[in-house]
Write a protein that holds these residues in place. Structure first.
Motif, PDB file in Angstrom:
ATOM      1  N   ILE A 787      -1.926 -33.016  16.349  1.00 11.71           N
ATOM      2  CA  ILE A 787      -2.000 -31.633  15.889  1.00 11.71           C
ATOM      3  C   ILE A 787      -2.463 -31.616  14.438  1.00 11.71           C
ATOM      4  O   ILE A 787      -1.954 -32.368  13.601  1.00 11.71           O
ATOM      5  N   GLY A 788      -3.430 -30.769  14.145  1.00 11.73           N
ATOM      6  CA  GLY A 788      -3.841 -30.514  12.770  1.00 11.73           C
ATOM      7  C   GLY A 788      -3.544 -29.073  12.411  1.00 11.73           C
ATOM      8  O   GLY A 788      -3.913 -28.156  13.147  1.00 11.73           O
ATOM      9  N   TYR A 789      -2.868 -28.849  11.284  1.00 12.34           N
ATOM     10  CA  TYR A 789      -2.415 -27.505  10.896  1.00 12.34           C
ATOM     11  C   TYR A 789      -2.852 -27.221   9.464  1.00 12.34           C
ATOM     12  O   TYR A 789      -2.627 -28.037   8.564  1.00 12.34           O
ATOM     13  N   TYR A 790      -3.500 -26.071   9.252  1.00 14.34           N
ATOM     14  CA  TYR A 790      -3.878 -25.631   7.909  1.00 14.34           C
ATOM     15  C   TYR A 790      -2.858 -24.633   7.379  1.00 14.34           C
ATOM     16  O   TYR A 790      -2.555 -23.629   8.027  1.00 14.34           O
ATOM     17  N   GLU A 805      -9.760 -16.758   1.621  1.00 21.04           N
ATOM     18  CA  GLU A 805      -9.005 -17.600   2.530  1.00 21.04           C
ATOM     19  C   GLU A 805      -9.712 -17.660   3.878  1.00 21.04           C
ATOM     20  O   GLU A 805     -10.068 -16.629   4.441  1.00 21.04           O
ATOM     21  N   THR A 806      -9.915 -18.877   4.394  1.00 22.69           N
ATOM     22  CA  THR A 806     -10.631 -19.018   5.667  1.00 22.69           C
ATOM     23  C   THR A 806      -9.775 -19.611   6.768  1.00 22.69           C
ATOM     24  O   THR A 806     -10.214 -19.671   7.917  1.00 22.69           O
ATOM     25  N   SER A 807      -8.569 -20.063   6.458  1.00 19.17           N
ATOM     26  CA  SER A 807      -7.709 -20.630   7.493  1.00 19.17           C
ATOM     27  C   SER A 807      -7.292 -19.552   8.487  1.00 19.17           C
ATOM     28  O   SER A 807      -6.882 -18.456   8.111  1.00 19.17           O
ATOM     29  N   GLY A 808      -7.412 -19.868   9.765  1.00 18.76           N
ATOM     30  CA  GLY A 808      -7.078 -18.915  10.813  1.00 18.76           C
ATOM     31  C   GLY A 808      -8.140 -17.858  11.020  1.00 18.76           C
ATOM     32  O   GLY A 808      -7.885 -16.842  11.667  1.00 18.76           O
ATOM     33  N   ILE A 817     -12.241 -21.996  11.512  1.00 14.87           N
ATOM     34  CA  ILE A 817     -11.166 -22.835  10.989  1.00 14.87           C
ATOM     35  C   ILE A 817      -9.866 -22.337  11.613  1.00 14.87           C
ATOM     36  O   ILE A 817      -9.217 -21.425  11.098  1.00 14.87           O
ATOM     37  N   PRO A 818      -9.470 -22.869  12.767  1.00 14.37           N
ATOM     38  CA  PRO A 818      -8.224 -22.418  13.395  1.00 14.37           C
ATOM     39  C   PRO A 818      -7.024 -22.773  12.529  1.00 14.37           C
ATOM     40  O   PRO A 818      -7.031 -23.793  11.834  1.00 14.37           O
TER      41      PRO A 818
END
Length: 924
Positions: A787-790, A805-808, A817-818
C-alpha cells in the motif's frame, strides 16, 4: 580546496582502489552474505546491496527496500513491459512521470516509444546491476530525461530492488525519491524456453506475442548466462475503446469553411463545390444545397470524429540478447561482466495534419492573387463564395505517424578481489550507446502545398484530391531526425573492517567514480525553424534542432557503519550508518550530500525500528542547459496597466529555452519506519514507513504574461525585472513602474528561459505485509499486500503562487495521484498445480479543475498453471499457464476535463481491458 587539488586527491584514492570500474552497489543472485570475522576468509561473492556500499548484516532492515522477485514478476500477468509490471505490483509508482505504451497521442514526442519510471512521481534513479545506463536519446530532442525500460528485456530480469528513500549520498544525481535497481539473471544453470500469446476481448483484436530462451552453464571456474527475447505488441486505437470511441474537438477537416464566426459544411454528396465567377453569397450556396449552415464552431466540431486514426497504445517490437559472465582467475581475483543488445521499433500516430488557407501565407504577399494572407479570395482557388473565407481541410488518408527505431548496446567489465582477510575491492567499467532513428510520415510541406493551391493542383474546398497529386507535388512528406545518447563510466571502491568495537565491527567503504555523458541530435532542414520567417518547413512536424553536448562528472564517496549497542538491555542492536558523496560537474555547481541511517532492535530480531535523513539532488539536463533558444513573440494577452486601464492583445519580443546557469535541484528526505516479523506467527512480516520529501529549485519557466504583468505593476522592484529589457535582449532594464504599458511593444524584450524556480513537498506512508502458510496436506499459500499512501503532494510553480495540493486529485500538473493505492496477491501451490489471484485498487478522486467526483477503480487478475511431469513424454518439465488480467473488463473512470484526448487517464488505469493469455515454458 580548489578543483585541481580535489582531482589530485581523487587520483590518489583511485590508485589505492585499483584500476578498472566498479559495480557500486549491486548484488545479484547469491544469498545475502554476512560480514566475515577477522579469522574467516573474505569471499568474493556478489551480495545484495541496494542503497548501501556495505554488505548487509543478516536480516538487515535498515533501509526501506521493496523487492519484486521473479515470482512476483511472473505472477503479474505481464511478460513484455517492466514498467507495467512495476506500476501494477508497486503502487508507489503513480502520476504522469510514469509514461509508457499509452503515451501514444499528441505528447508521444516526449518519450518516443520509451518507458519512463518515477517513484512517487518525482526524480528516480534507475540502475542495471547497480550501475548507471545512458539516458533515452529523446532527451536530445527536448523530450524527457529518463532511463528507457523498454530497452530492458523482462526475460533477462531476475528481480528488481526498489529503495524507497533518497540516496544521492550513495549514487549521486536523480536518486531523490529513490532508486530502482534492476538485477539481471546470472549464475543460471540449465536452459528454459517459452512463449506467450495473449489477446484482448475488446474491439480491435489487440494482441501480444513473445518468445524467449535463457540458459547458463558453469565449470566451477567460469560461468555464463545467456538470454534472448522477442516481443511484439499491437497498437490500440482510440475508436476501439468505449470511453474514447467518439471524440470531438476541431472544426478543421475537409468540407469545412468559415466566414468570421459562421461555419459552413459542404453537402456530403459533393466532393467539391462548383465555382462561379465572383462567387455566390453564402445564403445562395445554402439554398441551392451546396453547403449546410450557418453553424457555430462547437456545432461544426460534431461533424468530425478525431478518434478514428489516433493510437492510445503504442505498437512495439523488441529483440534482445544478454550475456553475463564471471571467471575466477585465482583465489584472490575474479573477472566479471555483462553485455546487453536491444533493438526496439515503436509506432504511434494521430490524425492527418489540420490545414487551413493560412498555408498561402508562406508565399510572398502579392506574388499571386490572395498570397500572403490567411484567407482565400472570392472565386479564387476553388472558393465558391463571393467573400474571402477561411478554407479548412485534413488529409485523413495520411495520418501523422511517429516511428522510432532504437538500438542499445551496453557492456560492463570489471574485476573484484581481496586484499586480505578483512578488505576487498571491486572495479569495473561501463559503456552504453543508444541510437534512435526517427521518422514522422504524414507531415505537409508548406511551400509545396501553397504552390499546389495556386497552380490548381490542390483544392482546399474538396474532400478528396486528384489521385496521385499529393505525392507528385511533394505535398506530403516524412520528417526525420537522429539522436544518440552515450554514457561511459568508471568507478571503484574498497571496503572492509576498520576495527572492532564492543558492539561489533566498524565497516567502511571508500570509492571514486568518473562519468561522461553525451547527447547529440540531427534533423532534416524542414524540421528546423526558418531563421528568417520563424516558421517550420513542415506543417505538423515536431520542431527539431541539431544539438550536441556532453558533461563530465567526477565523484568521491564514503560510507561507514558503526555498531553502538548489541545484546544490551533495551538495545538488542543499535547501529548508525553515515554516507557522504561529492560530485564535480563540468557544467553546473558541485553538490556534496550526506545521509544518516539508523537501525534499532530493542528486544530481539522480531521487531526493528529504522530511519534515515538525507540530502538529494538532480542535476539539470544537458538539453535544458545547452539546448536551442527560441526567439519570437509572446502570445497575445491583456495587460492591466498601472494607470488603471487595460491593453488588449499585447505582444512583445520573446526568448525562451535553455539556460547555462541552471543549478541542480535540491531535496531533503526523511524516513521513519518499523518492521515486525513475529516468530510466533511463522511466515508473517509487516512493515510501515513514513517518508517525507521536500524539493526546491526545480527547473521551469515563469511565463511571459506573468513576467510582463509583474514588471508593469512593480517596476524594478519586481522579482522578474531582470527578465525584461528595452531595445534588445541584452538592453537596459526597466527603471519605473508602468513602463510596459507606456513603452513601444516592439522595443520590449522578455527573456523567459528555464530557471530554478519551482518547489514541491510530499509525504506519506508505505505499508507492506507478507504471510506464507504451508501445509503438506493442503498446499502453500503466499499472501502479499503493498500500500502506498499520500498525506500531501503539494507544489508551487513560481514564487508567490498559492500552494496547490494534488493528493487525492486528478490535475493537469500531476495527472492522477490517488490518496492511496494497493496491490494484493494470493498465490496457491499444491504439487504441480498453481493458482494466482491479484487485486489492484485505486480509491475515488476529485477532478481539481471542476470538482467532479472520479469513482474508485479495481481490477482482478486470475491465472492457473500446471507443470507436467513424466506422464506426457514430450511435455516433461513443461509449464502451461492460462490467465486473465482484468477479469471483469473494467476501464478507468471518465475524467474528460483533465484528459481531453482519451477522456480517461489511460496511463494510470490502462487501455487494454480484459486480457487473456496462454504461456508455455519448458525447462531442460
Amino acid at each position: 580546496m580548489n578543483l585541481n587539488s580535489v582531482r589530485k586527491s581523487r587520483a590518489a584514492l583511485a590508485f589505492v582502489l585499483g584500476v578498472g570500474l566498479s559495480n557500486i552497489a549491486v548484488a545479484q543472485t547469491a544469498p545475502t552474505a554476512t560480514a566475515p570475522t577477522a579469522q574467516e576468509e573474505v569471499k568474493m561473492e556478489k551480495f545484495i546491496v541496494t542503497g548501501s556500499y556495505l554488505p548487509p548484516a543478516a536480516n538487515s532492515v535498515a533501509i526501506p527496500v521493496i523487492s519484486v522477485d521473479a515470482t512476483t514478476i511472473q505472477n503479474s500477468g505481464n511478460d513484455n513491459s517492466l514498467l507495467e509490471i512495476l506500476r501494477k505490483t508497486v503502487p508507489q509508482f503513480n502520476g504522469n512521470a510514469n509514461l509508457g505504451s499509452t503515451n501514444a497521442n499528441v505528447a508521444s514526442g516526449s518519450t518516443q516509444g520509451g518507458q519512463q519510471l518515477a517513484l512517487r512521481n518525482t526524480y528516480t534513479l534507475v540502475l542495471i546491476n547497480g550501475r548507471r545506463s545512458a539516458y533515452a536519446p529523446v532527451d536530445a530532442s527536448g523530450g524527457y530525461q529518463f532511463i528507457d525500460l523498454n530497452l530492458i528485456p523482462v526475460s533477462a530480469v531476475d528481480r528488481v530492488e526498489i529503495l524507497a528513500d533518497g540516496a544521492s549520498a550513495i549514487y549521486g544525481t536523480d536518486a531523490v525519491a529513490g532508486v530502482v535497481n534492476i538485477i539481471l539473471k546470472t549464475d543460471y544453470e540449465g536452459f528454459e524456453t517459452g512463449g506467450r500469446y495473449g489477446w484482448s476481448t475488446n474491439k480491435g483484436n489487440y494482441a501480444e506475442r513473445s518468445a524467449y530462451i535463457v540458459g547458463g552453464t558453469s565449470n566451477g571456474k567460469t560461468s555464463m548466462t545467456f538470454s534472448a527475447e522477442w516481443v511484439k505488441v499491437d497498437p490500440i486505437f482510440a475508436y476501439e475503446r468505449p470511453y474514447s470511441a467518439t471524440t470531438y474537438g476541431t472544426p478543421t477537416f475537409a468540407g469545412s469553411i468559415n466566414v468570421g464566426s459562421s461555419y459552413y459544411y459542404l453537402d456530403p454528396s459533393l466532393n467539391a463545390p462548383t465555382v462561379t465567377t465572383g462567387g455566390l453569397p453564402a445564403a445562395t450556396l445554402v439554398a441551392n444545397g451546396t453547403y449546410l449552415g450557418p453553424r457555430t464552431s462547437s456545432a461544426q466540431f460534431t461533424l468530425f470524429n478525431l478518434s478514428r486514426y489516433v493510437t492510445q497504445g503504442i505498437a512495439n517490437e523488441r529483440e534482445s540478447m544478454t550475456l553475463a559472465f564471471d571467471h575466477k582467475i585465482n583465489d584472490s581475483l575474479k573477472l566479471f561482466g555483462d553485455v546487453m543488445y536491444v533493438h526496439t521499433s515503436t509506432a504511434s500516430q494521430i490524425n492527418g495534419q489540420p490545414i487551413n488557407s493560412s498555408a498561402l501565407a508562406v508565399l510572398p504577399a502579392g506574388s499571386y492573387p490572395g498570397a500572403g494572407g490567411s484567407s482565400i479570395t472570392a472565386g479564387l482557388y476553388g472558393n465558391p463564395f463571393n467573400v474571402s473565407v477561411t478554407a479548412r481541410n485534413r488529409l485523413v488518408a495520411f495520418p501523422r505517424q511517429y516511428l522510432n527505431d532504437d538500438i542499445s548496446m551496453r557492456g560492463v567489465a570489471g574485476l573484484r578481489g581481496k586484499i586480505n582477510e578483512n578488505w576487498s575491492w571491486e572495479a569495473a567499467g561501463t559503456y552504453n550507446r543508444i541510437t534512435e532513428n526517427y521518422q514522422n510520415p504524414g507531415v505537409i510541406n508548406n511551400t509545396h502545398l501553397a504552390n499546389a493551391i495556386v497552380n490548381g493542383d490542390f483544392n482546399f474546398f474538396a474532400r478528396t484530391q486528384r489521385a496521385g497529386i499529393l505525392e507528385a507535388d511533394g505535398i506530403v512528406g516524412i520528417a526525420t531526425g537522429g539522436f544518440i545518447s552515450k554514457l561511459g563510466n568508471w568507478d571503484a571502491k574498497i571496503l572492509g573492517k576498520a576495527f572492532e568495537l564492543p558492539a561489533g565491527t566498524l565497516d567502511v567503504a571508500l570509492g571514486a567514480e568518473y562519468r561522461k555523458e553525451s547527447l547529440s541530435a540531427v534533423a532534416d532542414p524542414l524540421s528546423q525553424l526558418d531563421p528568417v520567417t520563424g516558421a517550420l518547413g513542415w506543417n505538423g512536424a515536431t520542431t527539431l534542432y541539431p544539438f550536441k553536448a556532453d558533461r563530465r562528472v567526477e565523484s568521491i564517496f564514503a560510507e561507514i557503519r558503526i555498531p553502538i549497542f548489541k545484546d544490551q538491555p533495551g538495545a538488542h542492536l543499535l547501529e548508525i550508518t553515515g554516507a557522504v558523496r561529492h560530485e564535480d560537474y563540468s557544467d553546473t555547481t558541485n553538490p556534496t550530500v550526506p545521509k544518516v541511517t539508523f537501525r534499532y532492535l530493542p528486544i530481539n530480531d522480531e521487531f526493528a525500528l529504522r530511519g534515515t535523513y538525507s540530502k538529494s539532488f538532480s542535476a539539470p539536463t544537458l538539453y535544458s542547459l545547452f539546448g536551442p533558444v527560441g526567439v519570437g513573440y509572446t502570445a497575445p494577452f491583456t495587460l492591466n496597466t498601472v494607470a488603471g486601464g487595460v491593453i488588449n492583445n499585447l505582444q512583445t519580443n520573446y526568448e525562451s529555452g535553455s539556460n547555462p546557469n541552471l543549478v541542480p535541484s535540491k531535496a531533503t528526505n526523511y524516513t521513519l519506519g518499523a518492521v515486525y516479523s513475529p516468530k510466533a506467527v511463522k511466515g508473517l512480516s509487516v512493515s510501515v514507513d513514513y517518508w517525507n520529501i521536500k524539493q526546491k529549485d526545480l527547473v521551469g519557466s515563469v511565463g511571459s504574461t506573468t513576467i510582463l504583468q509583474d514588471v508593469e505593476t512593480n517596476g524594478p522592484a519586481s522579482n522578474y525585472a531582470r527578465a525584461v529589457h528595452i531595445g534588445s535582449f541584452t538592453g537596459p532594464g526597466v527603471t519605473a513602474r508602468g513602463q510596459i504599458s507606456t513603452g513601444v511593444p516592439d522595443d520590449i524584450y522578455v527573456v523567459d528561459t528555464y530557471v530554478n524556480i519551482s518547489k514541491q513537498d510530499l509525504d506519506g506512508f508505505d505499508a507492506a505485509a507478507r504471510y506464507t502458510y504451508n501445509n503438506d496436506a493442503v498446499g502453500r499459500f503466499d499472501l502479499a499486500m503493498n500500500i502506498g499512501y499520500y498525506l500531501h503532494y503539494s507544489y508551487v510553480g513560481i514564487p508567490g503562487d498559492p500552494v496547490r495540493e494534488t493528493s487525492g486529485k486528478s490535475t493537469s500538473y500531476n495527472w492522477t495521484i490517488p490518496r492511496w493505492q494497493s496491490y494484493t496477491s494470493l498465490n496457491f501451490t499444491r504439487g504441480s498445480y498453481n493458482a494466482i489471484v491479484g487485486l489492484r485498487f485505486l480509491p475515488a478522486l476529485t477532478d481539481d479543475e471542476d470538482g467532479t467526483h472520479i469513482p474508485s477503480f479495481q481490477t482482478w487478475d486470475l491465472a492457473f498453471s500446471y507443470r507436467f511431469g513424466s506422464e506426457i513424454k514430450y511435455l516433461s518439465n513443461a509449464k502451461l499457464e492460462v490467465g486473465v488480467n482484468n477479469v471483469f473488463n473494467k476501464f478507468g473512470p471518465l475524467d474528460p476535463t483533465i484528459f481531453t484526448d482519451a477522456n480517461v487517464d489511460i496511463s494510470t488505469y490502462g487501455a487494454i481491458g480484459r486480457f487473456i493469455y496462454v504461456d508455455l515454458k519448458y525447462k531442460f
